[in-house]
Design an enzyme around this catalytic site. Structure first.
Site, PDB file in Angstrom:
ATOM      1  N   HIS A   1     -44.671-118.392  32.797  1.00 34.86           N
ATOM      2  CA  HIS A   1     -45.653-118.859  33.770  1.00 34.86           C
ATOM      3  C   HIS A   1     -46.270-120.152  33.245  1.00 34.86           C
ATOM      4  CE1 HIS A   1     -46.411-114.503  35.372  1.00 34.86           C
ATOM      5  NE2 HIS A   1     -45.131-114.854  35.416  1.00 34.86           N
TER       6      HIS A   1
ATOM      7  N   GLU B   1     -49.279-120.969  32.653  1.00 34.33           N
ATOM      8  CA  GLU B   1     -50.283-120.738  31.621  1.00 34.33           C
ATOM      9  C   GLU B   1     -49.632-120.429  30.277  1.00 34.33           C
ATOM     10  OE1 GLU B   1     -51.953-119.446  35.620  1.00 34.33           O
ATOM     11  OE2 GLU B   1     -50.070-119.170  34.554  1.00 34.33           O
TER      12      GLU B   1
ATOM     13  N   CYS C   1     -52.485-114.213  35.900  1.00 31.69           N
ATOM     14  CA  CYS C   1     -52.029-112.834  36.090  1.00 31.69           C
ATOM     15  C   CYS C   1     -52.331-112.016  34.833  1.00 31.69           C
ATOM     16  CB  CYS C   1     -50.536-112.820  36.396  1.00 31.69           C
ATOM     17  SG  CYS C   1     -49.524-113.245  34.952  1.00 31.69           S
TER      18      CYS C   1
ATOM     19  N   CYS D   1     -50.669-113.525  31.594  1.00 32.26           N
ATOM     20  CA  CYS D   1     -51.362-114.725  31.125  1.00 32.26           C
ATOM     21  C   CYS D   1     -52.768-114.402  30.633  1.00 32.26           C
ATOM     22  CB  CYS D   1     -51.385-115.771  32.227  1.00 32.26           C
ATOM     23  SG  CYS D   1     -49.723-116.293  32.703  1.00 32.26           S
TER      24      CYS D   1
END
Length: 132
Positions: free
Chosen positions: A53, A55, A81, A84
């Site tokens: 992701h 992040e 999420c 992360c």
């Protein structure tokens, strides 16, 4: 003082790059003492790795030079999420700024509020959350 809107604008530019490459439109920057120390775009499809992701990519980029992310601010255009959120807490990032909630698997809402829960003593205090 950090200019939250300017750093979020940078996230939107990174999100557009991700979208242009067939990814979900998410971009992220990590800022410490007013300087961008890490950035990332969503790369899950490109790398065939669901953990990449924006992040995660930004955090990995930031820790290439220093594992000390305490005192830093993570900016992303979408609420982090659960995955992360775990990384943000693990690296003791002080603030998280985002502009859009991600839904039931976002890290700020119960029952999976990893990002905001004070119940994880080994991680210290949860980061400050700023939604713009």
């Amino acid at each position: 003082m950090e200019n939250h809107r300017e750093f979020l604008k940078h996230c939107y530019k990174l999100a557009q790059l991700a979208l242009d490459n067939g990814e979900s439109p998410v971009g992220c920057v990590i800022v410490k003492e007013g300087v961008v120390i890490g950035e990332g775009v969503e790369k899950s499809r490109q790398l065939k790795d669901i953990t990449r992701h924006a992040e995660t990519v930004a955090i990995l980029n930031a820790i290439e030079n220093s594992h000390d992310l305490s005192g830093s601010t993570l900016y992303t255009n979408v609420e982090p999420c659960l995955l992360c959120s775990y990384l943000i807490r693990h690296y003791r990032i002080e603030k998280v700024v985002f502009s859009k909630y991600s839904g039931e698997l976002g890290g700020t809402r119960e029952p999976f509020n990893i990002l905001t829960s004070p119940d994880f003593e080994s991680w210290g205090n949860p980061p400050d959350i700023i939604v713009l």
